[in-house]
Scaffold this motif. Sequence first.
Motif, PDB file in Angstrom:
ATOM      1  N   GLY A   1      42.783  44.934  36.944  1.00 40.07           N
ATOM      2  CA  GLY A   1      41.961  44.841  35.737  1.00 40.07           C
ATOM      3  C   GLY A   1      41.528  43.420  35.432  1.00 40.07           C
ATOM      4  N   LEU A   2      42.465  42.487  35.550  1.00 41.54           N
ATOM      5  CA  LEU A   2      42.118  41.086  35.323  1.00 41.54           C
ATOM      6  C   LEU A   2      41.098  40.597  36.348  1.00 41.54           C
ATOM      7  N   SER A   3      41.249  41.027  37.586  1.00 41.14           N
ATOM      8  CA  SER A   3      40.286  40.632  38.617  1.00 41.14           C
ATOM      9  C   SER A   3      38.881  41.091  38.252  1.00 41.14           C
ATOM     10  N   VAL A   4      38.753  42.348  37.815  1.00 35.58           N
ATOM     11  CA  VAL A   4      37.442  42.871  37.418  1.00 35.58           C
ATOM     12  C   VAL A   4      36.876  42.072  36.246  1.00 35.58           C
ATOM     13  N   ILE A   5      37.716  41.768  35.283  1.00 36.77           N
ATOM     14  CA  ILE A   5      37.264  40.979  34.127  1.00 36.77           C
ATOM     15  C   ILE A   5      36.776  39.608  34.575  1.00 36.77           C
ATOM     16  N   TYR A   6      37.567  38.926  35.394  1.00 37.10           N
ATOM     17  CA  TYR A   6      37.156  37.603  35.873  1.00 37.10           C
ATOM     18  C   TYR A   6      35.836  37.664  36.642  1.00 37.10           C
ATOM     19  N   VAL A   7      35.717  38.634  37.527  1.00 41.06           N
ATOM     20  CA  VAL A   7      34.494  38.751  38.326  1.00 41.06           C
ATOM     21  C   VAL A   7      33.292  39.021  37.425  1.00 41.06           C
ATOM     22  N   ASN A   8      33.482  39.831  36.397  1.00 42.15           N
ATOM     23  CA  ASN A   8      32.372  40.149  35.498  1.00 42.15           C
ATOM     24  C   ASN A   8      31.928  38.972  34.643  1.00 42.15           C
ATOM     25  N   ILE A   9      32.770  37.951  34.522  1.00 41.42           N
ATOM     26  CA  ILE A   9      32.352  36.725  33.809  1.00 41.42           C
ATOM     27  C   ILE A   9      32.098  35.596  34.801  1.00 41.42           C
ATOM     28  N   ASP A  10      31.858  35.996  36.065  1.00 43.35           N
ATOM     29  CA  ASP A  10      31.512  35.060  37.144  1.00 43.35           C
ATOM     30  C   ASP A  10      32.600  34.052  37.453  1.00 43.35           C
ATOM     31  N   ASP A  11      33.846  34.396  37.199  1.00 40.21           N
ATOM     32  CA  ASP A  11      34.983  33.543  37.568  1.00 40.21           C
ATOM     33  C   ASP A  11      35.634  34.154  38.810  1.00 40.21           C
ATOM     34  N   PHE A  12      34.932  34.019  39.931  1.00 43.00           N
ATOM     35  CA  PHE A  12      35.367  34.651  41.170  1.00 43.00           C
ATOM     36  C   PHE A  12      36.688  34.087  41.683  1.00 43.00           C
ATOM     37  N   ALA A  13      36.917  32.798  41.482  1.00 41.77           N
ATOM     38  CA  ALA A  13      38.158  32.187  41.961  1.00 41.77           C
ATOM     39  C   ALA A  13      39.375  32.853  41.328  1.00 41.77           C
ATOM     40  N   ASN A  14      39.341  33.063  40.033  1.00 42.12           N
ATOM     41  CA  ASN A  14      40.469  33.722  39.379  1.00 42.12           C
ATOM     42  C   ASN A  14      40.525  35.214  39.701  1.00 42.12           C
ATOM     43  N   GLY A  15      39.377  35.822  39.911  1.00 39.84           N
ATOM     44  CA  GLY A  15      39.364  37.212  40.350  1.00 39.84           C
ATOM     45  C   GLY A  15      40.067  37.363  41.689  1.00 39.84           C
TER      46      GLY A  15
ATOM     47  N   GLU B   1      44.922  38.358  45.243  1.00 40.78           N
ATOM     48  CA  GLU B   1      45.829  37.727  46.212  1.00 40.78           C
ATOM     49  C   GLU B   1      47.281  37.836  45.735  1.00 40.78           C
ATOM     50  N   THR B   2      47.498  37.639  44.440  1.00 42.38           N
ATOM     51  CA  THR B   2      48.837  37.782  43.861  1.00 42.38           C
ATOM     52  C   THR B   2      49.312  39.227  44.012  1.00 42.38           C
ATOM     53  N   LEU B   3      48.437  40.159  43.726  1.00 40.19           N
ATOM     54  CA  LEU B   3      48.794  41.574  43.839  1.00 40.19           C
ATOM     55  C   LEU B   3      49.109  41.934  45.286  1.00 40.19           C
ATOM     56  N   LEU B   4      48.357  41.403  46.231  1.00 35.81           N
ATOM     57  CA  LEU B   4      48.588  41.701  47.635  1.00 35.81           C
ATOM     58  C   LEU B   4      49.977  41.219  48.082  1.00 35.81           C
ATOM     59  N   LYS B   5      50.445  40.132  47.512  1.00 35.45           N
ATOM     60  CA  LYS B   5      51.798  39.651  47.822  1.00 35.45           C
ATOM     61  C   LYS B   5      52.852  40.634  47.313  1.00 35.45           C
ATOM     62  N   ARG B   6      52.578  41.281  46.187  1.00 32.90           N
ATOM     63  CA  ARG B   6      53.534  42.247  45.611  1.00 32.90           C
ATOM     64  C   ARG B   6      53.482  43.600  46.304  1.00 32.90           C
ATOM     65  N   VAL B   7      52.301  43.989  46.745  1.00 32.05           N
ATOM     66  CA  VAL B   7      52.133  45.283  47.415  1.00 32.05           C
ATOM     67  C   VAL B   7      51.363  45.064  48.732  1.00 32.05           C
ATOM     68  N   PRO B   8      52.046  44.462  49.715  1.00 33.80           N
ATOM     69  CA  PRO B   8      51.350  44.047  50.944  1.00 33.80           C
ATOM     70  C   PRO B   8      50.839  45.189  51.826  1.00 33.80           C
ATOM     71  N   GLU B   9      51.175  46.406  51.516  1.00 37.28           N
ATOM     72  CA  GLU B   9      50.700  47.542  52.309  1.00 37.28           C
ATOM     73  C   GLU B   9      49.638  48.359  51.580  1.00 37.28           C
ATOM     74  N   ASP B  10      49.199  47.917  50.423  1.00 37.87           N
ATOM     75  CA  ASP B  10      48.239  48.681  49.624  1.00 37.87           C
ATOM     76  C   ASP B  10      46.823  48.473  50.162  1.00 37.87           C
ATOM     77  N   ILE B  11      46.300  49.497  50.820  1.00 34.99           N
ATOM     78  CA  ILE B  11      44.983  49.350  51.436  1.00 34.99           C
ATOM     79  C   ILE B  11      43.872  49.220  50.407  1.00 34.99           C
ATOM     80  N   GLY B  12      44.094  49.747  49.210  1.00 36.57           N
ATOM     81  CA  GLY B  12      43.105  49.578  48.143  1.00 36.57           C
ATOM     82  C   GLY B  12      42.936  48.117  47.767  1.00 36.57           C
ATOM     83  N   VAL B  13      44.031  47.388  47.736  1.00 33.55           N
ATOM     84  CA  VAL B  13      43.972  45.957  47.432  1.00 33.55           C
ATOM     85  C   VAL B  13      43.307  45.211  48.592  1.00 33.55           C
TER      86      VAL B  13
END
Length: 176
Positions: free
Chosen positions: A13-27, A32-44
Amino acid sequence: PANIELAKVAHSGLSVIYVNIDDFANGEKELETLLKRVPEDIGVFNDLGYLYADQGKKLEEAETMIRRAVEEEPDNSAYLDSLGWLRYRQGRYAPARELLDRAYRLQPDAEIAVHRAQVLAAVGHSAAFGGWCDENSGFSHRGSVSRAARVPVALRVDAPMCTRRIFSSHIALCVR
């Protein structure tokens, strides 16, 4: 497990919010943080790969991520859309169109239609959107795509079937 699900919702959700305000780095950081927590999640993998591809950066890494998602779910329209969009960003328009056509057949989605229109515009089709905005998608045709029309315009946040990923670099040719 409940904490993992909460983390997925929060970071995505935060990623979508950041991207929608053109803050791609934080998105990106959120995914990237989520991928570290769920490294097998293909959706991420798909979402982060798409975000990289959409910006035209880390295209090799984006390809690895998106291809992994497509290999696990070859009929997932969102994953096929991401791979098609990556091919577009790589300048590989024929494979991009094939992937986006397949994705749209699986799920007639407005974002996939917009991506396909951009691919068609890139190869010089002046009526790229014909037949892609119809009653099924909840949109109506507004005009044809031309090379001159390739300008960044945001998709409407309240548009149907556009809530998964709303990125500002798309051409919005359909309106409600």
